[in-house]
Structure formats: structure tokens, C-alpha cells
Design an enzyme around this catalytic site. Structure first.
Site, PDB file in Angstrom:
ATOM      1  N   GLU A 492     111.714 122.930 -29.073  1.00 19.90           N
ATOM      2  CA  GLU A 492     111.277 123.015 -30.454  1.00 19.90           C
ATOM      3  C   GLU A 492     112.363 122.371 -31.326  1.00 19.90           C
ATOM      4  OE1 GLU A 492     109.032 126.477 -31.046  1.00 19.90           O
ATOM      5  OE2 GLU A 492     108.594 126.030 -33.128  1.00 19.90           O
ATOM      6  N   GLU A 765     115.502 135.598 -33.262  1.00 20.76           N
ATOM      7  CA  GLU A 765     114.255 135.195 -33.910  1.00 20.76           C
ATOM      8  C   GLU A 765     113.361 136.402 -34.195  1.00 20.76           C
ATOM      9  OE1 GLU A 765     111.771 132.716 -31.435  1.00 20.76           O
ATOM     10  OE2 GLU A 765     110.636 132.029 -33.178  1.00 20.76           O
TER      11      GLU A 765
HETATM   12  C1  BGC Z   1     109.493 128.560 -35.171  1.00 21.39           C
HETATM   13  C2  BGC Z   1     109.759 129.107 -36.517  1.00 21.39           C
HETATM   14  C3  BGC Z   1     108.688 128.770 -37.449  1.00 21.39           C
HETATM   15  C4  BGC Z   1     107.446 129.335 -36.898  1.00 21.39           C
HETATM   16  C5  BGC Z   1     106.294 129.102 -37.787  1.00 21.39           C
HETATM   17  C6  BGC Z   1     108.189 129.017 -34.666  1.00 21.39           C
HETATM   18  O1  BGC Z   1     107.857 128.422 -33.480  1.00 21.39           O
HETATM   19  O2  BGC Z   1     110.518 128.819 -34.288  1.00 21.39           O
HETATM   20  O3  BGC Z   1     110.866 129.692 -36.816  1.00 21.39           O
HETATM   21  O4  BGC Z   1     108.900 129.035 -38.777  1.00 21.39           O
HETATM   22  O5  BGC Z   1     107.180 128.857 -35.603  1.00 21.39           O
HETATM   23  O6  BGC Z   1     105.206 129.448 -37.209  1.00 21.39           O
END
Ligand code: BGC
Length: 973
Positions: A492, A765
Site C-alpha cells: 500500500e 492502524e
Molecule cells: C489505509 C488507510 C486509509 C484507508 C481508507 C487503508 O487501507 O491504510 O489508512 O485511510 O484505507 O480506507
């Protein structure tokens, strides 16, 4: 810290303090000017760069009255003017930050020295400052003779990293040499066997279709009279590697390409250029595969000896192809390059359960492992990475398809230092296999990131909070890598707009991100749709445009405003205003006949702990509440930006939109009594902090409801990406700062401190990235290095320590500390005007505050319980006021249950007392909270009696005894 002339603590500190705040004499000096947001103004892209300077003086209340700037051309040219070159006249202005360039525009490659001097209100002139030397880069396509060259045929996205080379002759009277260079892909340049510069992963990442950074290096020292060689190796990087979570690669093109222009200047005024063109040749290099996500494989035996030196036998080398890339995309960077910023030793080296070597660096970080390996030609060394361990092995599942594996094949006997060139990893642990006899000192972690200047520090009496803050800093370091990313370890690593939207204020305190985020905003504008829509992440990669999404796309309005608030950057506002307007219009078009934004996709309050693990947007707060609230916010910020720029008609238009949407929000989502749709903490935090409630009555009720929700949630987190950055501010503004402290101090999950108590070294996260049993959350979207939830650090700086901007650029400071349960806290920030500091401590029944206000600035000082602030000018100050700790907290039978819950020691005591009744068990304190919530307005006596009656009917437990014990014990002791 304490000013020696500050009077001792007195009952009327205000009066004595104000008397002292007179102008006194002190030497005034100015720092060398800074240029735009550049730390190293070499190869800058501005022909009229704005200038800033800081003043140092011991004098209080210092304000600049006038300034004068001087310019002198250097580097072989003729001096413009005399001793200090050309000077402006004295300019009557108090402005010190990003003042307009007062001279003729600079040409490409122009090198000048700039100095400044100032006077304060007393008219005394400072000496001229030290000089700053700045040099422009190549400013227009016509400045480039070089062409992009490639070794790749179209449609071939594989193949080793190519080496390119060219030889040339340098004359003896060389004065200076500059290399202007960039790539489609990543480059590492070499001259005469030596590495050019110390950047890594250059040229970084921008929205390549619109903007490609080139770098400028002073390479004078690398050149020799006679034969020289310039070479470069190219990696895939963001240009051609895997990028995005859907398995795509080569999103910008499948031909890596090099662009280099070496310009030599000689003493006699002549110039020589060596540029990439069809005369260059190439050969496959030792890096057989390279990818940011997957890692790198280098066979060191394949590096042609001496390829980057003159005289190399280039018979096998092939001619490079020239590409037709449009030079208009070339641009000089606004912020710093990516560099190695630190090296960490391994803290342990052990054998994993499967028999490989496992290294722990003690810190989750971003970069790579450097190994000093021996083993002889052909020995394979493999390094795998992970953020956490599970069952004694690397937990690689959260990496998804980012295999993050570096492999080397050694070429020599003896020691070889191994480091990858064109990849990076997010990790704390590494597993190394291959090299025999590896010792702990043979392994270190190289930390990389955009090389931002640190500007903010925080400390306090709770070591867990300090570690939380440190974790925020590390998550920022790991995710400010060319662009602000979500996470650094999985497939990502994208510039998610929502994440930086909430984190920008914290970022701007901790590091100077003025140039870094200005650059990202240029990408945002470039990637914005014609309809004003802002993509989910910038640079945008989506195969089809992402839909307008509240709180994510709103980065278009929030980030520029934050940058202006912190750096007083009107130029940036002017550049971003069209983007702000376009986004706000786009969001406004999403509203329906009610005036609310109700349709379409939303992330909502992403990762609210109440949302199912696999549906992070399905939290408590209806997405339309988030969307409509954010439309008000964006309309307001657009209006503020327009007003700041004097565009009053635009300002009026967006104020009206904000008002209309605010009214719609209230009509559709708020009851007359102040209940809000969804009835969750985020909804109240949005409504209170964004000022969405029309009547004082509704505001009072909403504030009370939010506080009760926080209580009834047992002071656990009940907010996601949207609510979490707002909740403590909303509580503070609602007069419930003590609850903000309770939330922040919570150690039970979900909370900010739970990960800290479990050894986290970065911000996770998810609130439960590690599940309660210590295993890794099985959901594929689980990172241990995401700064978004670390946005709380902004509140720690502004409210806990009490250092906030009250005017753009901290020209006025708001010093309003909230002691809470701590006994000391401090924050220090290098503002654009100079260093500001707030430090407070509780001691001997008194609150002691010391404050540093930079020259040119003023401050409002709020001591605890103040209703109006005191105003001071620049200088160092201290105050002491009586502050009895724990007063009023003594529990009484008549105290309300609400207050009992709020008083953490008394509440914990009650939980314990009840638990001690035979046969009574609560899963945790939240079970008691549940019972308490319907009784918030009853007295403690009443509640305890009812409770005991319900809990142990007929078992002879005496409520009076419990109450007596509760009253007796001094839980604060
Ligand atoms: C990311 C984020 C992002 C989110 C939004 C994730 O995969 O890591 O931090 O804001 O998706 O859906």
C-alpha cells in the site's frame, strides 16, 4: 528556563508580571535568511523565492519595525553592488516570514548571497545577518539539453537494473560543476567511482504524469582534470514497480529512463555540458530484481569492475535509446530529499524456532538492514522483515503481497557490507539466513525518510504518555517518505488523503513540513478531477476515479489551512485556493434537497472500534453525519482562505454555503434538545468542534451527552479516524477537560496507551492490531505503523502542555495548559519566528508556568481557572499561582454518580470494594459503568445502596459499610 528578574510567586502574579513586561535593551541579531521552505537552497525552482529570518534578542516585547535585505551575486559572476551588493531601502514592516522577493527575478543557475538586518521599535539597527547562499536550478524546459535515455524496450517491465555510463574530459581550470538529474524509476549516480550525493530513493515520488522532481548536486569535488566517468544505475521504484493494493505494476510506464545534465564552469567563463543522449551506453547491472514492496535481489558478482570510472572497457555495452518525455514535467523539489537519517544497532540476535537468525532492532522503523557479511563468492544472504513476531517467527501476513525480502549473492571472500538500493521495508524484526558466523555487531538497521528538520518536542510526568508521543514521532518518520503515506510495510504505502488530513497539525509541530506538504498539495491539485473531486490517495493511481469521500477528499481544504496556520504561508493559500474551491463545490454538488450529503460511498468514521473487523466504515456514526459536517468545515476553510487573500466575494460565497449546510445539519440530524443522529461520540465531537449546533441550549446538551457517552464507554476509545483527532478538543471546549485526560490516560483497550503498555514503538492502524491474546489481528488490513490515530499528539502539544498558535505562524501564541492528572508537561517548538516554549509543573500546592515567546510574537497566557487571558510580548516569563492538588475530589455521600465516575481513584476504589464482596465478579470496570449509567444523577449513597441490594439480595452485605470505606480511604494518597 526561569527568568532571573521574574518576581517570586505572589498572590497577584498578573500585576507584577505585567510591570515587568517593559521593553528592555538587549542585543538584536538576525539569523541568516531562509529561502522558501528549503533547508538547503541549492537548485531551487523559484525565481522570486520568499525569504524569512528569525531574530534573537534578550529584550522583551521586541517587534520588528523595519528590515533591509541585501543581495550579492557569487560564484564567478561580478558582484552586484558594493560590500553587501544591492540593498533594498529600509522597508517599514513587521513581517519576518516568507516576505516577497524584493529584487529582480533570478535566472536559472544564478547563485546569490542574501543578508538581512532589522530594527525594532527603538530604531536600533541589528548588524547584517550572516549570509545565506542560494542557487537556482533549471527553471524552464529550454534549460535542459539532456534527453531521457533508456535500456528498456516498450512492454518489458522486467529485467535487471541497468547501468548507464559516459566518459568525458575535464579541463584543469574547473571552477564548479553541477549535476541536474532525475529518472523514470529510481537512480543512483556515480562519478569516478564515487557516489553522487547522499540521497536515497531519488527522485522520490510525485504525481509523475504531471510533475517529476529533478535534483541538483554540487559535484565539483568529484571531478578530476582529464578523463572522467559519469554513471548511474536505475531501479523500478514507484514508476515501474508494484504499486497499490490491487497488484498493479508499471503504472506510469514500463521504460525506466535516466535524465542527467552535468554542467561544468571554467575560470575563463566558458561552460561544458555532458548530457544524457544517444552517446550513452548501458549494460545490465548486479541488481537482478528490485521492487519497493517485494525487495531486492543483487548478485554482486555481476557488477562490472570499474564501470563507473574512466578507462573501463565498454566493448560489451550497448547504445542507449532516447525517449520523448515531455520536459515540462520537470520541477525542482519544495521539500527535503529522502536520506538515511539514523542507524540503529540490533538489540538482540537469536535463533528463531525454525533455525534462522532472528534480529530485533527494538524499534519499528522504516529503512533496511545493513549487514557486514562474509562467506565467499556465491554465498546467498537472505533478509526477511516484519513488524511483529508471532510464535517466535516473523509475522509476515500483514505485509500481504509485499514480500519484503532482500537477497544478495556475495562476490568476494572477506567482508562485504550489504545494503539494498531500490527498496525499503517497515520492520522491527529481521530474519537473516546465509552468512556464516553472524554476530550482533554485524547487523544494523538503517532508518530512512524524507529528511525533515525536527521542530517540536514534548515531555511530561507520565512515561507512558511520553512513549506514546515518541511512537507518534516514529510513525511520522516512517511515513513521511516522499509523500505522506498510510503505512510503510504492506502493498500500500500510499498518500491516503484522510490520514494526512487528520495528522497534518501534529506533523507541522514535530517537523518542518512546510515544503514537504506544499509539494504534496501540488500533486493533489494536479490529480484533482475536472469536477473538483479529490482522489482517495495522492499521487492518484486508481484505474477509475474514486468517488468524492468526506474527510478524505477534504484534505484539499484542511491541509493548506493547517500549513497557513503553522507557517503563515499566504503564497501556498493563494496557490491552493482554486483547488479548495473546486473540492468544496464538488462536495456541495453531492448534497440533496435536504442540503445534506447523504448519498454515495463514504469511509465514515473509519475503524471505529465498534465497527466489524471486516467493515471498518460501519461504525456508530452515520457516514452522512460525517460527510455533512465536513462539508461545513471545507466551506468554512475555503471562506477563511479567500478572506485571508482579500477575495471577499469568494469568502462570502463559502460562508453562505457553510451557513446553509450548518442549518441543514441541524435540521436533519439534531433534535431540539441537542441529541444527534447516531448518538455516538464522533457525531458529538464533530458537532461541537465544528460548531454545528445553532442554540446554546443544544450545545449544552450535546456537551453533556458527549461527556456521558465517554463515561458510559468506561473511558475507552469509541471513535475512529474522524472522531479520534477531535474528541479531546471537543471535551476540552465543552468544559470537560478532566474527561479528556481520563480518555488519554486509559490503559485498557481500546485506548491510546494500551498498545504502549504492550510494547508498541509506533502507532498502530487499528486499536486492536494486536488482539487481546497477543496475536496479530487476522484482518489483511493490519499495520503497526500508521500515524492517523497519533493525531492526538496535537492536543498534547496545544492543550496538555499548552502551546498553540493563536495567529498564523504562531505570531501570537495561546498558552493554555491543562494540568489534569500530570504533575508536569512541556512543549517546545521552533516557530517561524523563533523558539517558543511552555513548561509547567505542580509543586508545593502551586502551579508554576514558564513561557518563552519568540521575538516578534505575543502570547495570551491562561493560568488554570482563568476566565480572561493575560497578554505579553516576546521574552521569557514565569508565573506561580496556588493550585491545591486533589482539592474538591474528596468523596461525599451526596456526590453524584457522574462525579464519582470522573474521579478515577474513587471509582477504581469502588470497583475494588464491590469486587471484594463474595461471589461478585465484573468482567472489568465497564460492567459497573453499565450499571452506573442510568444513575448518573443519583447520589453515590443512593446508587451504592441500590447496587448492593441488587447484587447480593439477602446476603447481608451492608451498603453503609462500603460507603464508609469509600469515604474513609483517601484514594488520592
Ligand atoms: C489505509 C488507510 C486509509 C484507508 C481508507 C487503508 O487501507 O491504510 O489508512 O485511510 O484505507 O480506507
Amino acid at each position: 528556563m526561569t527568568n532571573p528578574i521574574t518576581p517570586p510567586a505572589s498572590a497577584t502574579p498578573r500585576a507584577s508580571q505585567t510591570q515587568l513586561a517593559d521593553v528592555s535593551l538587549g542585543a538584536v541579531r538576525t539569523t541568516a535568511p531562509t529561502v522558501e521552505h528549503h533547508d538547503e537552497p541549492l537548485g531551487i525552482g523559484e525565481e522570486r523565492p520568499r525569504l524569512s529570518w528569525r531574530v534573537t534578542t534578550g529584550a522583551r516585547n521586541w517587534v520588528q519595525e523595519r528590515y533591509q535585505l541585501a543581495i550579492r551575486r557569487v560564484g564567478g559572476g561580478t558582484a552586484r553592488g558594493a560590500e553587501h551588493g544591492d540593498t533594498t531601502g529600509w522597508i517599514d514592516s513587521a513581517e519576518q516570514v516568507l516576505v516577497d522577493w524584493p529584487f529582480a527575478p533570478l535566472a536559472a543557475r544564478e547563485r546569490v548571497e542574501i543578508r538581512v538586518r532589522v530594527t525594532g521599535e527603538d530604531g536600533v539597527e541589528s548588524p547584517w545577518s550572516p549570509a545565506t547562499t542560494l542557487e537556482t536550478g533549471l527553471l524552464a524546459p529550454r534549460d535542459w539539453d539532456a534527453r531521457f535515455i533508456t535500456a528498456d524496450g516498450p512492454g518489458e517491465p522486467d529485467g535487471p537494473a541497468p547501468l548507464f555510463r559516459r566518459e568525458f574530459t575535464v579541463r584543469k581550470d574547473l571552477l564548479s560543476a553541477r549535476l541536474y538529474i532525475t529518472a523514470q524509476g529510481l537512480y543512483e549516480a556515480r562519478i569516478n567511482g564515487r557516489r553522487v550525493g547522499d540521497h536515497v530513493l531519488a527522485p522520490g515520488w510525485t504525481s509523475y504524469r504531471h510533475r517529476l522532481h529533478y535534483q541538483t548536486y554540487d559535484v565539483t569535488e568529484l571531478l578530476l582534470p582529464g578523463a572522467n566517468a559519469l554513471g548511474a544505475m536505475l531501479g523500478n521504484g514507484w514508476y515501474r514497480g508494484y504499486l497499490g493494493y490491487w497488484g498493479a505494476r508499471a503504472l506510469y510506464g514500463d521504460q525506466r529512463a535516466l535524465l542527467a545534465q552535468l554542467e561544468l564552469r571554467y575560470a575563463d567563463g566558458t561552460e561544458q555540458r555532458v548530457v544524457t543522449d544517444a552517446d550513452w551506453s548501458w549494460l545490465p547491472g548486479p541488481v537482478l530484481t528490485d521492487d519497493l514492496y517485494r525487495g531486492e535481489h543483487a548478485d554482486l558478482r555481476k557488477e562490472p569492475a570499474g564501470w563507473d570510472r574512466a578507462g573501463h572497457d565498454a566493448a560489451r555495452w550497448q547504445a542507449a535509446d532516447v525517449l520523448d518525455t515531455d520536459p515540462r514535467i520537470l520541477t525542482a523539489p519544495d521539500g527535503p530529499p529522502i536520506r538515511r537519517t539514523e542507524t540503529l544497532p540490533a538489540v538482540s540476535l537469536s535463533e528463531s524456532s525454525s533455525g534462522t537468525t532472528l534480529v530485533d532492532f527494538g524499534q519499528n522503523l522504516v529503512g533496511w538492514v545493513r549487514i557486514t557479511a562474509s562467506g565467499g563468492p556465491g554465498t546467498e544472504v537472505t533478509v526477511r522483515h516484519a513488524e511483529v513476531l508471532q510464535n517466535g517467527e516473523l509475522a509476515t501476513r500483514p505485509l500481504r503481497t509485499a514480500t519484503s525480502t532482500d537477497t544478495y549473492t556475495l562476490a568476494e571472500t572477506g567482508e562485504t557490507v550489504l545494503e539494498p538500493r531500490f527498496t525499503f521495508h517497515g520492520f522491527r524484526y529481521a530474519e537473516i539466513s546465509g552468512p556464516p558466523g553472524l554476530a550482533i555487531h554485524d547487523v544494523e538497521a538503517v532508518v530512512i525518510g524524507s529528511d525533515l528538520r525536527r521542530t517540536g518536542w514534548f515531555s511530561c510526568s507520565d512515561p507512558l504518555l511520553e512513549r506514546l508521543h515518541e511512537n507518534v514521532v516514529w510513525s511520522m518518520r516512517g511515513n513521511f517518505l516522499a509523500v505522506p503515506t498510510d503505512c510503510p510495510q504492506r502493498d500500500e504505502r500510499l498518500g491516503w488523503t484522510g490520514d494526512i488530513q487528520v495528522f497534518a497539525p501534529t506533523a507541522a509541530f514535530l517537523y518542518d513540513v512546510g515544503g514537504f506538504l506544499a509539494s504534496w498539495l501540488r500533486d493533489l491539485s494536479a490529480d484533482q478531477g475536472k469536477d473538483g473531486n479529490v482522489p482517495w490517495f495522492v499521487p492518484d493511481l486508481m484505474p477509475t476515479p474514486s468517488p468524492p469521500t468526506a474527510a478524505w477528499s477534504d484534505a484539499a481544504t484542511v491541509v493548506p489551512w493547517v500549513l497557513h496556520e503553522r507557517y503563515v504561508d499566504r503564497g501556498l493559500l493563494a496557490r491552493q485556493l482554486p483547488s479548495m474551491v473546486a473540492w468544496t463545490d464538488c462536495a456541495a454538488r453531492e448534497t440533496d434537497e435536504t442540503g445534506c450529503w447523504r448519498a454515495g460511498f463514504q469511509f465514515g468514521d473509519w475503524l471505529d472500534p465498534a465497527a466489524p473487523a471486516d467493515a471498518p466504515s460501519a461504525g456508530r456514526t452515520p457516514p452522512e453525519v460525517v460527510a455533512t459536517a465536513y462539508l461545513v468545515r471545507s466551506a468554512e476553510l475555503t471562506s477563511l482562505a479567500a478572506e485571508t487573500l482579500g477575495e471577499l466575494e469568494t469568502a462570502r460565497r463559502y460562508t453562505e454555503l457553510a451557513e446553509r449546510t450548518r442549518a441543514a445539519f441541524a435540521r436533519e440530524y439534531v433534535t431540539a434538545s441537542g441529541r444527534i443522529l447516531g448518538d455516538g461520540q464522533t457525531a458529538y465531537a464533530l458537532a461541537l468542534h465544528f460548531d454545528l449546533l445553532p442554540t446554546p441550549e443544544q450545545r449544552r446538551h450535546a456537551a453533556r451527552r458527549l461527556a456521558d457517552l465517554v463515561r458510559s464507554g468506561g473511558f475507552r476509545i469509541a471513535t475512529g479516524f474522524v472522531g479520534t483527532p477531535l474528541i479531546l478538543d471537543a471535551l476540552t471546549e465543552a468544559g470537560e477537560a478532566h474527561l479528556a485526560h481520563r480518555l488519554l490516560a486509559q490503559r485498557q483497550a481500546p485506548s491510546w496507551l494500551d498498545p504502549v503498555t504492550r510494547g508498541a514503538t509506533t502507532i498502530w492502524e487499528r486499536w486492536d492490531s494486536l488482539l487481546p491474546d497477543g496475536s496479530v489481528n487476522p484482518d489483511g488490513m493490519t499495520s503497526f505503523n500508521h500515524y492517523a490515530l497519533g493525531a492526538v499528539a496535537d492536543w498534547m502539544h496545544r492543550s496538555l502542555a499548552g502551546l498553540a498558535p493563536a495567529a498564523p505562524g504562531y505570531r501570537s501564541l495561546r498558552v493554555r495548559p491543562l494540568p489534569g492528572y500530570l504533575t508536569r508537561a512541556s512543549a517546545r517548538h521552533l516557530t517561524p519566528y523563533g523558539e517558543a516554549e511552555v513548561a509547567w509543573r505542580l509543586d508545593d500546592g502551586a502551579f508554576h508556568l514558564s513561557v518563552v515567546v519568540p521575538p516578534g510574537c505575543t502570547a495570551e497566557i491562561w493560568l488554570p481557572d482563568d476566565r480572561v487571558p493575560e497578554h505579553v510580548g516576546s521574552g521569557r516569563y514565569s508565573w506561580s499561582v496556588p493550585y491545591p492538588v486533589g482539592a474538591g475530589a474528596q468523596l461525599q455521600r451526596t456526590t453524584s454518580v457522574r462525579s464519582l465516575i470522573d474521579d478515577e481513584p474513587s471509582w477504581t476504589r469502588l470497583v475494588k470494594l464491590l469486587q471484594s464482596i463474595e461471589g461478585v465478579t465484573f468482567a472489568d470496570d465497564r460492567a459497573l459503568v453499565k450499571l452506573a449509567v442510568p444513575n448518573l444523577d443519583r447520589s453515590v449513597a443512593d446508587f451504592v445502596s441500590r447496587l448492593v441490594a441488587d447484587l447480593r439480595p439477602g446476603r447481608g452485605v451492608d451498603a453503609a459499610e462500603i460507603l464508609a470505606e469509600l469515604e474513609e480511604a483517601d484514594p488520592h494518597a
